[in-house]
Design an enzyme around this catalytic site. Structure first.
Site, PDB file in Angstrom:
ATOM      1  N   GLN A 108       0.837  -1.029  -0.095  1.00 24.12           N
ATOM      2  CA  GLN A 108       0.030  -0.145  -0.238  1.00 24.12           C
ATOM      3  C   GLN A 108       0.924   1.296   0.129  1.00 24.12           C
ATOM      4  O   GLN A 108       0.313   2.486  -0.191  1.00 24.12           O
ATOM      5  CB  GLN A 108      -0.901  -0.141   1.231  1.00 24.12           C
ATOM      6  N   ASP A 111       6.012   4.983  -1.449  1.00 25.55           N
ATOM      7  CA  ASP A 111       7.515   5.717  -1.206  1.00 25.55           C
ATOM      8  C   ASP A 111       8.520   4.956  -1.998  1.00 25.55           C
ATOM      9  O   ASP A 111       9.560   5.666  -1.953  1.00 25.55           O
ATOM     10  CB  ASP A 111       7.776   5.531   0.234  1.00 25.55           C
ATOM     11  N   HIS A 126      -1.607   1.506  -4.253  1.00 27.16           N
ATOM     12  CA  HIS A 126      -2.120   2.890  -3.910  1.00 27.16           C
ATOM     13  C   HIS A 126      -1.203   3.734  -4.757  1.00 27.16           C
ATOM     14  O   HIS A 126      -1.266   5.231  -4.710  1.00 27.16           O
ATOM     15  CB  HIS A 126      -2.156   3.299  -2.442  1.00 27.16           C
ATOM     16  N   CYS A 156       0.923  18.745 -18.439  1.00 30.09           N
ATOM     17  CA  CYS A 156       1.306  17.483 -19.314  1.00 30.09           C
ATOM     18  C   CYS A 156       2.014  17.895 -20.650  1.00 30.09           C
ATOM     19  O   CYS A 156       1.369  18.732 -21.270  1.00 30.09           O
ATOM     20  CB  CYS A 156      -0.082  16.746 -19.446  1.00 30.09           C
ATOM     21  N   ASN A 222       3.205  -6.839  13.256  1.00 29.77           N
ATOM     22  CA  ASN A 222       2.949  -5.537  13.827  1.00 29.77           C
ATOM     23  C   ASN A 222       3.110  -5.362  15.232  1.00 29.77           C
ATOM     24  O   ASN A 222       2.865  -6.381  15.917  1.00 29.77           O
ATOM     25  CB  ASN A 222       1.434  -5.216  13.650  1.00 29.77           C
TER      26      ASN A 222
HETATM   27  C1  BJW Z   1       4.807  -1.085  12.473  1.00 28.36           C
HETATM   28  C2  BJW Z   1       5.849  -0.549  12.648  1.00 28.36           C
HETATM   29  C3  BJW Z   1       7.105  -1.161  12.483  1.00 28.36           C
HETATM   30  C4  BJW Z   1       4.528   0.870  13.054  1.00 28.36           C
HETATM   31  N1  BJW Z   1       6.999  -2.604  11.944  1.00 28.36           N
HETATM   32  N2  BJW Z   1       4.739  -2.319  11.929  1.00 28.36           N
HETATM   33  C5  BJW Z   1     -15.428  -0.814   2.638  1.00 28.36           C
HETATM   34  C6  BJW Z   1     -15.814  -0.534   4.274  1.00 28.36           C
HETATM   35  C7  BJW Z   1     -15.463   0.684   4.498  1.00 28.36           C
HETATM   36  C8  BJW Z   1     -15.132   1.838   3.786  1.00 28.36           C
HETATM   37  C9  BJW Z   1     -14.408   1.336   2.628  1.00 28.36           C
HETATM   38  C10 BJW Z   1     -14.541  -0.027   2.127  1.00 28.36           C
HETATM   39  N3  BJW Z   1     -14.120  -0.135   0.898  1.00 28.36           N
HETATM   40  C11 BJW Z   1     -13.764   1.336   0.528  1.00 28.36           C
HETATM   41  C12 BJW Z   1     -14.030   2.138   1.480  1.00 28.36           C
HETATM   42  C13 BJW Z   1     -13.664   3.453   1.543  1.00 28.36           C
HETATM   43  C14 BJW Z   1     -12.077   3.666   1.820  1.00 28.36           C
HETATM   44  C15 BJW Z   1     -11.730   3.118   3.100  1.00 28.36           C
HETATM   45  O1  BJW Z   1     -11.117   2.088   3.108  1.00 28.36           O
HETATM   46  N4  BJW Z   1     -11.808   3.690   3.961  1.00 28.36           N
HETATM   47  C16 BJW Z   1     -11.525   3.061   5.439  1.00 28.36           C
HETATM   48  C17 BJW Z   1     -10.573   4.048   6.144  1.00 28.36           C
HETATM   49  C18 BJW Z   1     -12.770   3.256   6.238  1.00 28.36           C
HETATM   50  N5  BJW Z   1     -11.397   3.362   0.731  1.00 28.36           N
HETATM   51  C19 BJW Z   1     -10.953   3.977  -0.537  1.00 28.36           C
HETATM   52  O2  BJW Z   1     -11.568   5.164  -0.532  1.00 28.36           O
HETATM   53  C20 BJW Z   1     -10.190   3.176  -1.428  1.00 28.36           C
HETATM   54  N6  BJW Z   1     -11.066   3.213  -2.698  1.00 28.36           N
HETATM   55  C21 BJW Z   1     -12.013   2.263  -3.132  1.00 28.36           C
HETATM   56  O3  BJW Z   1     -12.266   1.463  -2.134  1.00 28.36           O
HETATM   57  O4  BJW Z   1     -12.461   2.711  -4.282  1.00 28.36           O
HETATM   58  C22 BJW Z   1     -13.893   2.018  -4.393  1.00 28.36           C
HETATM   59  C23 BJW Z   1     -14.659   3.265  -3.946  1.00 28.36           C
HETATM   60  C24 BJW Z   1     -14.862   4.218  -4.762  1.00 28.36           C
HETATM   61  C25 BJW Z   1     -15.580   5.287  -4.332  1.00 28.36           C
HETATM   62  C26 BJW Z   1     -16.433   5.244  -3.157  1.00 28.36           C
HETATM   63  C27 BJW Z   1     -16.200   4.202  -2.475  1.00 28.36           C
HETATM   64  C28 BJW Z   1     -15.499   3.043  -2.756  1.00 28.36           C
HETATM   65  C29 BJW Z   1      -9.121   3.839  -1.771  1.00 28.36           C
HETATM   66  C30 BJW Z   1      -8.240   3.919  -0.705  1.00 28.36           C
HETATM   67  C31 BJW Z   1      -6.661   4.691  -0.765  1.00 28.36           C
HETATM   68  C32 BJW Z   1      -5.978   4.941   0.404  1.00 28.36           C
HETATM   69  N7  BJW Z   1      -5.067   5.993   0.263  1.00 28.36           N
HETATM   70  C33 BJW Z   1      -4.128   6.226   1.363  1.00 28.36           C
HETATM   71  C34 BJW Z   1      -3.479   7.687   0.785  1.00 28.36           C
HETATM   72  C35 BJW Z   1      -2.399   7.291  -0.212  1.00 28.36           C
HETATM   73  C36 BJW Z   1      -1.883   8.783  -0.539  1.00 28.36           C
HETATM   74  C37 BJW Z   1      -1.134   9.418   0.812  1.00 28.36           C
HETATM   75  O5  BJW Z   1      -0.129   8.700   0.891  1.00 28.36           O
HETATM   76  O6  BJW Z   1      -1.455  10.505   0.962  1.00 28.36           O
HETATM   77  O7  BJW Z   1      -3.235   5.262   1.492  1.00 28.36           O
HETATM   78  S1  BJW Z   1      -4.897   6.439   2.933  1.00 28.36           S
HETATM   79  C38 BJW Z   1      -3.310   5.569   3.669  1.00 28.36           C
HETATM   80  O8  BJW Z   1      -3.871   4.402   4.296  1.00 28.36           O
HETATM   81  C39 BJW Z   1      -2.378   5.214   2.586  1.00 28.36           C
HETATM   82  C40 BJW Z   1      -2.204   3.860   3.012  1.00 28.36           C
HETATM   83  O9  BJW Z   1      -1.590   3.070   2.137  1.00 28.36           O
HETATM   84  C41 BJW Z   1      -3.450   3.351   3.504  1.00 28.36           C
HETATM   85  C42 BJW Z   1      -3.171   2.225   4.691  1.00 28.36           C
HETATM   86  O10 BJW Z   1      -2.417   2.618   5.546  1.00 28.36           O
HETATM   87  P1  BJW Z   1      -1.476   1.506   6.269  1.00 28.36           P
HETATM   88  O11 BJW Z   1      -0.300   1.312   5.377  1.00 28.36           O
HETATM   89  O12 BJW Z   1      -2.069   0.413   6.924  1.00 28.36           O
HETATM   90  O13 BJW Z   1      -0.753   2.469   7.345  1.00 28.36           O
HETATM   91  P2  BJW Z   1      -1.102   2.894   8.897  1.00 28.36           P
HETATM   92  O14 BJW Z   1      -0.413   4.246   9.428  1.00 28.36           O
HETATM   93  O15 BJW Z   1      -2.482   3.145   9.011  1.00 28.36           O
HETATM   94  O16 BJW Z   1      -0.542   1.873   9.923  1.00 28.36           O
HETATM   95  C43 BJW Z   1       0.634   1.619  10.185  1.00 28.36           C
HETATM   96  C44 BJW Z   1       0.645   0.434  11.192  1.00 28.36           C
HETATM   97  O17 BJW Z   1       2.092   0.044  11.238  1.00 28.36           O
HETATM   98  C45 BJW Z   1       0.235   0.377  12.361  1.00 28.36           C
HETATM   99  O18 BJW Z   1      -0.623  -0.798  12.530  1.00 28.36           O
HETATM  100  C46 BJW Z   1       1.353   0.362  13.162  1.00 28.36           C
HETATM  101  O19 BJW Z   1       1.107  -0.427  14.346  1.00 28.36           O
HETATM  102  C47 BJW Z   1       2.194  -0.493  12.214  1.00 28.36           C
HETATM  103  N8  BJW Z   1       3.815  -0.164  12.677  1.00 28.36           N
HETATM  104  N9  BJW Z   1       5.666   0.626  13.296  1.00 28.36           N
HETATM  105  C48 BJW Z   1       5.506  -3.017  11.695  1.00 28.36           C
HETATM  106  N10 BJW Z   1       8.462  -0.866  12.746  1.00 28.36           N
HETATM  107 ZN    ZN Z   2      -2.355  14.786 -20.583  1.00 27.33          ZN
END
Ligand code: BJW
Ligand code: ZN
Length: 250
Positions: A108, A111, A126, A156, A222
């Site tokens: 996800q 970087d 992502h 562009c 985690n």
């Molecule tokens: C360690 C550590 C160490 C610390 N070792 N571990 C179903 C149900 C409800 C909602 C939805 C659903 N389906 C879709 C949705 C909507 C939404 C969603 O999921 N929302 C929820 C939050 C409720 N999803 C979307 O919008 C997605 N699109 C989609 O589904 O399209 C269909 C659709 C379209 C239109 C309407 C509806 C549906 C797209 C999601 C895109 C997410 N983008 C981001 C931002 C990217 C750009 C940016 O960087 O700014 O991606 S959000 C952000 O979260 C980023 C990450 O990739 C993503 C996940 O986060 P991640 O990687 O899990 O990080 P953290 O910070 O959350 O967790 C870190 C973890 O590491 C922690 O657990 C720590 O404990 C641990 N940790 N140190 C190991 N050393």
């Molecule tokens: Zn273009």
């Protein structure tokens, strides 16, 4: 039955790792944390920039309302990332690609640190912060060597319309082809690792569910528990950079 939570690798998992033919790894921001990349959630807080929570600034709505602010946020992030290097977790996963007949790394993260560590085939769910995409014709441009305001003002090269960061924001569709590839591999693998993700963002968080439903042994790594923990076969409570390299010593 709730997952076993351990701080070391169980004998059962050691055997499975040694014998597995097909492995899928899903990574999240926690894998890059030890390189100095801030996570979005976890550790008791959530990312905020200029008073805006990240799910507001990194959203389809913000892109439609205020593209320059979205660029400013991503320019700031690239500036933070440009001097960071892969950590032992990225390096271990890059070595794992040679251990199994079938191995897929799905991230996800935007970087590019898995690729910098040497992972050849990375499914990016992502997008990538080092690329821009035209809002109209979809042409891509590399951002690796461009910085700051320059990227916000460039148009562009193909059609002259605006560029945007080539990342998937909240409320946008994740790219279908990489996701389908990840779903197929998750459905076929024997062993699925879920590393450094809070497992709350869908559809990425559905991949371990797909793997488990198809009979894979699912392992979470985690330091904190997540909504997925109880659903995993094994939870290793620890940092990715410490735990992942241990598998090679087995
Ligand atoms: C360690 C550590 C160490 C610390 N070792 N571990 C179903 C149900 C409800 C909602 C939805 C659903 N389906 C879709 C949705 C909507 C939404 C969603 O999921 N929302 C929820 C939050 C409720 N999803 C979307 O919008 C997605 N699109 C989609 O589904 O399209 C269909 C659709 C379209 C239109 C309407 C509806 C549906 C797209 C999601 C895109 C997410 N983008 C981001 C931002 C990217 C750009 C940016 O960087 O700014 O991606 S959000 C952000 O979260 C980023 C990450 O990739 C993503 C996940 O986060 P991640 O990687 O899990 O990080 P953290 O910070 O959350 O967790 C870190 C973890 O590491 C922690 O657990 C720590 O404990 C641990 N940790 N140190 C190991 N050393
Ligand atoms: Zn273009």
């Amino acid at each position: 039955m709730p997952a076993k939570t351990v701080t070391s690798i169980s004998a059962d998992l050691q055997r499975r790792f040694a014998e597995a033919q097909s492995v899928v790894v899903l990574t999240g921001a926690g894998v890059s944390a030890e390189s100095g990349v801030p996570t979005f959630r976890g550790g008791g807080g959530a990312a905020v920039w200029k008073g805006m929570p990240f799910d507001v600034i990194s959203s389809a709505g913000m892109l439609a309302r205020d593209l320059p602010s979205v660029w400013e946020w991503f320019d700031y992030r690239r500036e933070l990332l440009k001097d960071l290097s892969p950590n032992p977790a990225h390096l271990a996963l890059a070595r794992w690609q040679n251990f199994f007949r079938d191995f897929l790394l799905v991230t996800q993260n935007i970087d590019g640190l898995h690729q910098a560590a040497g992972s050849r085939d990375v499914v990016e769910l992502h997008g990538n912060i080092w690329r821009a995409r035209c809002v109209t014709c979809g042409a891509h441009e590399e951002l690796r060597y461009s910085r700051g305001v320059e990227t916000r003002e460039r148009a562009c090269e193909v059609c002259g319309d605006a560029l945007r960061p080539d990342v998937v924001l909240f409320g946008e569709l994740i790219p279908l082809a990489p996701f389908e590839r990840a779903v197929v591999k998750a459905g076929e693998c024997e062993l699925c690792f879920v590393v450094g993700t809070s497992a709350v963002v869908y559809p990425a968080a559905a991949l371990p569910e797909v793997a488990r439903s198809a009979g894979a042994y699912v392992v979470e790594i985690n330091p904190e528990r997540t909504p997925l923990s109880d659903f995993c076969d094994e939870v290793i409570e620890g940092r990715a950079g410490k735990v992942l390299p241990l598998f090679e010593a087995l």
